[in-house]
Design an enzyme around this catalytic site. Structure first.
Site, PDB file in Angstrom:
ATOM      1  N   TYR A   1       0.866  -1.183   0.000  1.00  0.00           N
ATOM      2  CA  TYR A   1       0.000   0.000   0.000  1.00  0.00           C
ATOM      3  C   TYR A   1       0.905   1.237   0.000  1.00  0.00           C
ATOM      4  CZ  TYR A   1      -4.617   1.965   0.077  1.00  0.00           C
ATOM      5  OH  TYR A   1      -5.769   2.593  -0.303  1.00  0.00           O
TER       6      TYR A   1
ATOM      7  N   HIS B   1       7.504   5.322   1.132  1.00  0.00           N
ATOM      8  CA  HIS B   1       8.152   4.101   0.622  1.00  0.00           C
ATOM      9  C   HIS B   1       8.998   4.430  -0.614  1.00  0.00           C
ATOM     10  CE1 HIS B   1       4.316   2.349   2.408  1.00  0.00           C
ATOM     11  NE2 HIS B   1       5.233   1.665   3.049  1.00  0.00           N
TER      12      HIS B   1
ATOM     13  N   ARG C   1      -1.552   3.637   7.066  1.00  0.00           N
ATOM     14  CA  ARG C   1      -2.714   3.649   7.963  1.00  0.00           C
ATOM     15  C   ARG C   1      -3.493   4.961   7.910  1.00  0.00           C
ATOM     16  NH1 ARG C   1       0.659   0.146  11.555  1.00  0.00           N
ATOM     17  NH2 ARG C   1      -0.514  -1.786  11.742  1.00  0.00           N
TER      18      ARG C   1
END
Ligand code: AMP
Length: 282
Positions: A29, A34, A184
């Site tokens: 996700y 990232h 999240r």
């Protein structure tokens, strides 16, 4: 870009890979946080490997393992564009086959801060990262400072177990309003998302206050707590000022470096963030 689901297939690719391999472990996700690690890995290595694996052993029994967001196709598109060479995305029983019972625990760092609220979390993290390192054999591995304690746990594990990999910490990537990017964040409702800005604001305030040559941890913690308390949707778990490597509490600082770490609940969502403090410096 090649995508591997088994260790055997990945290992065949790895045996033929060019000399330096940079590795970015993720739970997928993907967001800009990232991708910043992937870009850094791309710029410093001949080959780049990314793993996507939602690791069950780092989630507590009542945590969000089942509902953790997943979108493999989108992730693969982003990684392809970022010129990743190989993606390793195993099934759970590939990493934890029946009978697996060896766990890695970095004792001194695992039961404080996040570990106190999430028993077993860092045991799961250290175990999967150790296993992934043995599969991937990276020369360098990239982790975000966003998960500051996790970075220290991995550094300690690599040092203690003499693992031949260089662990590189990378800066936290934030949304334009300061919220640290996290997979999240997608759980937040629009009002919770607005409230979440209080975390980075409070940390920036602590940083401003710590520019005084001498500061007291209790005073900075109080200021941050006050700012968080103003936001009714936020329930604070901890606000801590700790030594950058031992993660032990720091009371005051004259010239020393410290890290302020905080964790809050916003509704059912747990968010963490941190900032480095250095006395007498901006
Ligand atoms: P995760 O997929 O949440 O397990 O994160 C995978 C890696 O990305 C970890 O090393 C994280 O610390 C890092 N990461 C997550 N969010 C950010 C961010 N906002 N900035 C930089 N690195 C991040």
């Amino acid at each position: 870009m090649q995508v591997f689901r088994t260790i055997a297939e990945f290992s065949r690719w790895r045996a033929a890979a060019t000399p330096s391999v940079g590795f970015v472990p993720t739970m997928g996700y993907l967001h800009e946080g990232h991708l910043s690690l992937v870009r850094r890995a791309r710029s410093e290595n001949d080959s780049v490997v990314v793993s996507i694996f939602v690791n069950p052993t780092q989630f507590g029994p009542h945590e969000d393992f089942q509902r953790y967001p997943r979108d493999l196709n989108r992730d693969l598109g982003l990684l392809d564009t970022a010129q990743v060479d190989a993606v390793f995305t195993p099934a759970v029983d590939e990493m934890y086959p029946a009978g697996a019972s060896t766990m890695v625990e970095v004792e001194a760092l695992s039961n404080i801060l996040e570990g106190a609220s999430r028993p077993g979390h860092f045991r799961g993290v250290a175990t999967i990262v150790c296993t992934l390192f043995h599969v991937v054999h990276p020369d360098r591995a990239y982790f975000g400072e966003k998960d500051y304690q996790q970075l220290q746990v991995i550094q300690r594990m690599v040092h203690d177990l003499r693992m031949p990999v260089k662990v590189i910490g990378c800066p936290t990537i934030r949304e334009p309003d300061g919220l640290a990017m996290s997979s999240r964040n997608v759980y937040l409702t629009p009002t919770e998302r607005q409230a979440a800005v209080a975390l980075s604001r409070a940390l920036s305030q602590a940083k401003r206050l710590s520019k005084d040559d001498v500061w007291e941890a209790s005073r900075l913690q109080e200021e941050v707590q006050k700012m968080l308390d103003k936001e009714p949707l936020i329930r604070t778990d901890y606000v801590a000022i700790v030594h950058p490597q031992t993660l032990q509490p720091v009371d005051t600082a004259v010239t020393a470096e410290a890290v302020m770490c905080l964790a809050v609940w916003i509704g059912p969502t747990r968010l963490i963030d941190n900032i480095r403090l250095r006395a007498g410096e901006g």
